[in-house]
Design a protein around this motif. Structure first.
Motif, short mmCIF file in Angstrom:
data_model
loop_
_atom_site.label_atom_id
_atom_site.label_comp_id
_atom_site.label_asym_id
_atom_site.label_seq_id
_atom_site.Cartn_x
_atom_site.Cartn_y
_atom_site.Cartn_z
N HIS A 176 -6.18 2.91 -6.14
CA HIS A 176 -6.53 1.85 -5.19
C HIS A 176 -6.15 2.30 -3.78
O HIS A 176 -4.96 2.38 -3.45
CB HIS A 176 -5.80 0.55 -5.52
CG HIS A 176 -6.40 -0.24 -6.64
ND1 HIS A 176 -6.61 0.29 -7.89
CD2 HIS A 176 -6.85 -1.53 -6.69
CE1 HIS A 176 -7.15 -0.64 -8.67
NE2 HIS A 176 -7.30 -1.74 -7.97
N GLN A 177 -7.14 2.60 -2.97
CA GLN A 177 -6.91 3.05 -1.60
C GLN A 177 -7.32 1.96 -0.62
O GLN A 177 -8.47 1.51 -0.63
CB GLN A 177 -7.70 4.33 -1.31
CG GLN A 177 -7.45 4.87 0.10
CD GLN A 177 -7.94 6.28 0.27
OE1 GLN A 177 -8.53 6.86 -0.64
NE2 GLN A 177 -7.70 6.87 1.43
N ALA B 134 -9.65 -2.80 -0.84
CA ALA B 134 -9.27 -1.53 -1.46
C ALA B 134 -10.47 -0.92 -2.17
O ALA B 134 -11.25 -1.62 -2.82
CB ALA B 134 -8.13 -1.73 -2.45
N SER B 135 -10.59 0.40 -2.01
CA SER B 135 -11.57 1.15 -2.79
C SER B 135 -10.93 1.53 -4.12
O SER B 135 -9.82 2.07 -4.16
CB SER B 135 -11.97 2.42 -2.03
OG SER B 135 -12.55 2.10 -0.78
N THR B 136 -11.62 1.25 -5.20
CA THR B 136 -11.11 1.51 -6.55
C THR B 136 -12.16 2.26 -7.34
O THR B 136 -13.34 2.33 -6.94
CB THR B 136 -10.75 0.20 -7.27
OG1 THR B 136 -11.95 -0.39 -7.79
CG2 THR B 136 -10.06 -0.78 -6.33
N SER C 152 0.85 -1.19 0.00
CA SER C 152 0.00 0.00 0.00
C SER C 152 0.88 1.23 0.00
O SER C 152 1.59 1.50 0.97
CB SER C 152 -0.91 0.00 1.24
OG SER C 152 -1.65 1.21 1.30
N GLY C 153 0.85 1.97 -1.10
CA GLY C 153 1.65 3.19 -1.22
C GLY C 153 2.74 3.05 -2.25
O GLY C 153 3.65 2.25 -2.07
N ASP D 71 2.52 3.53 3.38
CA ASP D 71 1.54 4.58 3.15
C ASP D 71 1.68 5.75 4.12
O ASP D 71 0.70 6.41 4.47
CB ASP D 71 0.12 4.02 3.19
CG ASP D 71 -0.15 3.10 4.38
OD1 ASP D 71 0.80 2.72 5.07
OD2 ASP D 71 -1.32 2.75 4.60
N GLU E 137 -1.66 2.35 -5.20
CA GLU E 137 -1.49 3.78 -4.97
C GLU E 137 -2.87 4.44 -4.98
O GLU E 137 -3.62 4.28 -5.95
CB GLU E 137 -0.60 4.39 -6.05
CG GLU E 137 -0.51 5.91 -6.05
CD GLU E 137 -0.08 6.49 -4.71
OE1 GLU E 137 -0.74 7.45 -4.26
OE2 GLU E 137 0.90 5.98 -4.12
N ARG E 138 -3.18 5.16 -3.91
CA ARG E 138 -4.52 5.74 -3.79
C ARG E 138 -4.77 6.82 -4.83
O ARG E 138 -5.92 7.02 -5.25
CB ARG E 138 -4.72 6.31 -2.38
CG ARG E 138 -3.78 7.44 -2.02
CD ARG E 138 -4.04 7.97 -0.62
NE ARG E 138 -3.09 9.00 -0.23
CZ ARG E 138 -3.18 10.28 -0.61
NH1 ARG E 138 -4.19 10.67 -1.37
NH2 ARG E 138 -2.27 11.16 -0.22
N ARG E 139 -3.71 7.52 -5.26
CA ARG E 139 -3.90 8.56 -6.27
C ARG E 139 -3.88 7.95 -7.66
O ARG E 139 -3.17 6.98 -7.92
CB ARG E 139 -2.80 9.62 -6.13
CG ARG E 139 -2.86 10.36 -4.79
CD ARG E 139 -1.62 11.16 -4.51
NE ARG E 139 -0.45 10.32 -4.32
CZ ARG E 139 0.73 10.76 -3.91
NH1 ARG E 139 0.89 12.05 -3.65
NH2 ARG E 139 1.75 9.93 -3.77
N SER F 142 -8.79 0.26 2.34
CA SER F 142 -9.85 0.61 3.28
C SER F 142 -9.90 -0.31 4.48
O SER F 142 -10.60 -0.04 5.45
CB SER F 142 -11.21 0.60 2.56
OG SER F 142 -11.45 -0.66 1.95
#
Length: 427
Positions: free
Chosen positions: A134-135, A151-153, A16-17, A169, A40-42, A137
């Motif tokens: 992909h963040q 992950a929230s996508t 994550s990150g 992260d 990567e969430r962004r 959660s």
């Protein structure tokens, strides 16, 4: 290489990150045969961390070399990070010994250049799937172990399973919080603001750091002719900065000994910063889980060590766990080895940083070593190795070095060579 599908997992590792630590770990693990999901969430592959010293201390150079990034950094104009440090006894100016090897170095480079560079290198590494947007959660846990993430996508929630989940992260790590790993927090008695300038000449064209006891400042030349200028005052100055940030920032810089000519330079960014930046130290492992970079340990930004430690911790993790991930070995023992190495290599540095973050003046041992380093070239080189995190506190304060510092200072009894720094104390 183990087939993740044959063991009921999507990957060997999910990270994550996709910043420095995460991208480096992904590259190094995949090169050792692991199948890696890098989340990567962004969604923007060129995203980067803006609040940073933009400095890679010399301890990071071997990792940069292994990642194959040194030629790309040189081509991008990254600046080798020589430095000098102001103290009330004068400037500490590390130089190579006559006829001796050059001082070790790494680079000053803006994160807007570095982050996309290493993330692109990770995305192009066989065995790495870079999953943007992909963040994490939450974590997937079974029988007391972490076995994946939720992950929230952009397409909705997704579950990704792996033998190992890595939190890369940052200091507010969602992975660490979800795992409820233990740790400590140390309050920081300073706050910090920085801005980027062009046409800001520095003596020798190298980095400058000011130890003003308790205030701090630094100026680091970076790529493309941009200099990062930062101030880290004691929190007693915070009301004035809150009332008028720009005037307070510029007045602080103008008052520095040998102050950079900030009024004739071009500011090319906003003045950004934070008024509360505590230091975190977390337990770096749990069953099926590891933390690297700021997720494991967040240092004091005034020392500029976070980027170097992010890269080092990624390498230590890859070296420890890759054989277990790809050969079916004991992952828990591998994680324990990583945790021991992380604690042994960084624990002493963090303890000293947390003490200094109380915004106190130099203690007697620091006065001894800093004053001697301002007066003796060999001790200046010794301090450079410590500041570059190439040696730890025990080697820095070894009996031979302390005895030499005492001898140097005995030969220099008399008034301090430097004028009193603003807000400083007498020698």
């Amino acid at each position: 290489m183990t087939d993740p599908q044959s063991t009921g997992q999507d990957y060997d590792v999910v990270i994550s990150g996709a910043g420095l630590a995460g991208s480096a770990a992904a590259i190094l693990l995949a090169r050792r045969g692991a199948r890696v999901a890098l989340l990567e969430r962004r969604s923007d592959p060129a995203a980067y961390k803006s609040l940073c010293t933009h400095s890679l201390t010399a301890n990071a150079y071997p990792v940069l070399a292994e990642l194959g990034l040194v030629p790309a950094l040189e081509e991008a104009g990254a600046v080798r990070n020589e430095a000098r440090w102001y103290t009330r006894w004068g400037w500490i100016e590390p130089r190579a010994a006559p006829g001796g090897p050059a001082l070790p170095y790494a680079y000053n480079v803006r994160r807007s250049v570095l982050d996309p560079m290493i993330r692109s290198r990770a995305a192009g590494t066989p065995g790495v799937d870079l999953l943007l947007g992909h963040q994490v959660s939450g974590l997937v846990r079974e029988a007391g172990r972490t076995v994946g993430v939720r992950a929230s996508t952009p397409e909705g929630e997704r579950e990704i399973r792996a033998r190992l989940v890595v939190g890369a992260d940052g200091k507010e790590s969602a992975v660490a919080k979800s795992a409820r790993v233990g740790g400590r927090q140390y309050e920081n008695g300073r706050f910090g603001y920085l801005a980027h300038f062009r046409n800001l000449p520095l003596p020798g064209g190298i980095g400058q750091t000011w130890f003003l006891e308790p205030d701090m400042a630094y100026a680091f030349p970076n790529d493309d002719g941009v200099t990062v200028l930062a101030v880290l005052p004691d929190k007693k100055r915070l009301p004035a900065f809150r009332e008028d940030l720009e005037s307070s920032f510029l007045a602080f810089v103008r008052a520095l000994p040998e102050a950079p000519p900030v009024d004739s330079a071009e500011r090319v960014s906003k003045i950004t910063g934070t008024v509360n930046y505590p230091l975190h130290s977390r337990v770096p492992t749990a069953p099926g889980l590891a933390l690297i970079g700021d997720a494991a340990l967040t240092g004091d930004p005034l020392w500029g060590v976070g980027c170097g430690w992010a890269l080092q911790s990624a390498r230590w993790l890859a070296e420890a766990v890759a054989p277990a991930l790809t050969g079916g070995g004991d992952l828990d023992r591998s994680l324990a080895r990583y945790a021991r190495r992380h604690r042994r290599r960084l624990g002493g540095h963090q303890k000293l940083a947390a003490d200094f973050a109380t915004s106190r003046p130099f203690n007697p041992v620091e006065r001894l070593m800093f004053s001697a380093a301002a007066r003796d070239e060999a001790l200046a080189r010794h301090m450079y190795l410590f500041a570059s995190r190439l040696i730890g506190p025990l080697r820095f304060l070894n009996p031979v070095a302390v005895a030499k510092a005492s001898r140097v200072n005995l030969r220099h009894r008399g008034p301090a060579r430097a004028r009193r720094a603003p807000g400083g104390t007498a020698a």
